[in-house]
Design an enzyme around this catalytic site. Sequence first.
Site, short mmCIF file in Angstrom:
data_model
loop_
_atom_site.label_atom_id
_atom_site.label_comp_id
_atom_site.label_asym_id
_atom_site.label_seq_id
_atom_site.Cartn_x
_atom_site.Cartn_y
_atom_site.Cartn_z
N ASN A 1 -5.28 12.49 0.63
CA ASN A 1 -5.37 11.42 1.61
C ASN A 1 -5.84 10.79 2.45
O ASN A 1 -6.31 10.83 2.53
CB ASN A 1 -3.80 12.07 2.15
CG ASN A 1 -2.76 11.94 3.24
OD1 ASN A 1 -1.75 10.98 2.09
ND2 ASN A 1 -2.16 11.67 4.18
N LYS A 2 -5.09 9.91 3.36
CA LYS A 2 -5.95 8.96 4.46
C LYS A 2 -6.17 9.68 5.08
O LYS A 2 -6.30 10.86 5.35
CB LYS A 2 -4.40 8.34 4.86
CG LYS A 2 -5.72 6.99 6.66
CD LYS A 2 -6.07 6.52 5.26
CE LYS A 2 -5.84 5.70 4.68
NZ LYS A 2 -6.00 4.65 3.78
N ARG B 1 -7.67 0.02 -7.34
CA ARG B 1 -7.64 1.41 -6.50
C ARG B 1 -7.67 2.58 -7.04
O ARG B 1 -6.46 3.39 -7.84
CB ARG B 1 -6.59 1.45 -5.29
CG ARG B 1 -6.38 0.07 -4.92
CD ARG B 1 -5.64 -0.14 -2.67
NE ARG B 1 -6.17 0.76 -1.56
CZ ARG B 1 -5.62 1.87 -1.19
NH1 ARG B 1 -4.31 1.40 -1.14
NH2 ARG B 1 -5.89 2.12 -0.50
N GLN C 1 -2.80 1.78 9.89
CA GLN C 1 -1.28 2.06 9.20
C GLN C 1 -0.59 3.16 9.82
O GLN C 1 1.13 2.51 10.05
CB GLN C 1 -1.36 2.82 7.84
CG GLN C 1 -2.06 2.13 7.13
CD GLN C 1 -3.64 2.09 7.04
OE1 GLN C 1 -4.44 2.54 7.84
NE2 GLN C 1 -4.25 2.20 5.40
N ASP D 1 -2.24 11.29 -2.01
CA ASP D 1 -2.18 10.11 -2.77
C ASP D 1 -2.85 10.58 -3.95
O ASP D 1 -2.42 9.81 -5.38
CB ASP D 1 -3.35 9.34 -2.58
CG ASP D 1 -2.64 8.05 -0.81
OD1 ASP D 1 -2.86 8.97 0.21
OD2 ASP D 1 -2.67 7.51 -1.22
N ARG E 1 0.75 -1.06 -0.10
CA ARG E 1 -0.13 0.01 0.16
C ARG E 1 1.24 1.13 -0.09
O ARG E 1 2.07 1.37 0.10
CB ARG E 1 -1.04 -0.39 1.35
CG ARG E 1 -0.23 -0.27 2.74
CD ARG E 1 -0.88 0.72 3.57
NE ARG E 1 -0.52 1.93 3.73
CZ ARG E 1 0.57 2.27 3.50
NH1 ARG E 1 1.75 1.72 3.92
NH2 ARG E 1 0.66 3.47 3.73
N GLY E 2 -0.08 2.52 0.15
CA GLY E 2 1.09 3.49 -0.42
C GLY E 2 0.67 3.76 -1.81
O GLY E 2 1.27 3.17 -2.46
N ALA E 3 0.40 5.30 -1.96
CA ALA E 3 1.12 5.56 -3.69
C ALA E 3 2.19 5.21 -4.49
O ALA E 3 1.43 4.33 -5.27
CB ALA E 3 0.71 7.27 -3.63
O1 MRU Z 1 -4.80 3.62 1.94
P1 MRU Z 1 -3.32 3.71 1.51
O2 MRU Z 1 -2.75 2.87 3.08
O3 MRU Z 1 -2.81 2.64 0.84
O4 MRU Z 1 -3.31 4.93 2.27
C1 MRU Z 1 -1.79 5.71 1.93
C2 MRU Z 1 -1.92 7.06 2.46
O5 MRU Z 1 -3.05 7.59 2.49
C3 MRU Z 1 -1.17 8.26 3.01
O6 MRU Z 1 -0.73 8.59 3.81
C4 MRU Z 1 -0.07 8.68 1.97
O7 MRU Z 1 0.44 10.13 2.43
C5 MRU Z 1 0.35 8.18 0.29
S1 MRU Z 1 1.60 7.46 0.32
C6 MRU Z 1 3.13 7.90 0.38
#
Ligand code: MRU
Length: 359
Positions: free
Chosen positions: A248-249, A93, A197, A238, A52-54
């Site tokens: 973002n999350k 995703r 996370q 993201d 996970r993570g962009a």
């Molecule tokens: O759903 P995820 O865990 O893939 O989401 C990731 C995020 O939102 C992170 O906070 C993030 O800033 C992006 S990845 C560097």
Amino acid sequence: MVKHLKREIGGIEWTGRGISIVDQGALPGLVKRIELCKAEEIVQAIRRLAIRGAPAIGAAGAYAVALAVKQATEERWGARRLSDAMNEIGNCRPTAVNLSICVQRAALKVPFGFAAVLNEAHAIVGEDRTANRAMAEAGADWLVSLFGDRKLRILTHCNTGHLATTGGGTALGVIRALNYRHMIESVYVNETRPLFQGSRLTSWELMNDGIPHQIQVDGATAGTIVGGYVDVAIVGADRIAGNGDFANKIGTLGVALACDFARIPLIVAASTSTIDLDTFEGDCIEIEMRDPTEVTKWPNCDITPEGAIGHNPAFDVTPGRLVSAIVTEKGVLEVAAGQTPRGVGWGYTKSPTHPRGNL
Ligand code: MRU
């Protein structure tokens, strides 16, 4: 300059047969590497957030395209099946722009065969690692220019480190660079509901690096910031829209509003590959809705009354006007209150030469 970046423990490794990743679902209890040798295995791993993570899912998506090309030859897929497989990879995703962009990049190499697609995936990883290092230094320099070299109390949300990228991280990379300069007093790590996370992954990474931190529930954010316990909040992204709004999350918007109220800076660290100039503003960003049981059950037991309905948006969108600066590998874009980002190369119009403009 980059000595402080320890070996990337999360990283995606090409094994010769597929990719090896740390299964993020098993952390922090178990550090388990799994090998994924088929495109559909990577898609599944992305969906269940094993990876996970962009930036990390972008790179994994590119490797999935390479594996799909290999499978197409070995299993005699037709063109239609290969194209369906690539669509599935690019869309598994929706919120992080990196996935679709990296899949598009890899897809352009498909006519040249498996080796060409694989090289493109390797190139994506190389670029991300380089970008991580550059943005870590740029972010740390910018914070020194703002605060001098005093120790900082930082708040961060979700996981943006080795595990979320293919290198040292985005927001967490900046925090690592500050730690190398002995500029961290403490990091408040939001646990990040619903999948933790922050408390499972970010804390694990900070522990490995010996960076002092405390985990707090997401609901503590406003009190900690407005109470004066935080100098700066640093988060990742993201997808950053053309007007500076960013997804973002889930919970990031609350961090931003609290920073705005308390008049402390909110810094977004992300590589330019996360900037999507084709998306004009935050309202146009698709927010992933995830399985409601991630909210109502944990890990396999009910934490809500039977029949209670969960609401589980994975991300929220923060207006660009709440952002003080966007740290990228190309430098820091300062955002004046109420304005959209300005800086070298920021443009709203699509560039004919680059899918996301000409940053
Ligand atoms: O759903 P995820 O865990 O893939 O989401 C990731 C995020 O939102 C992170 O906070 C993030 O800033 C992006 S990845 C560097």
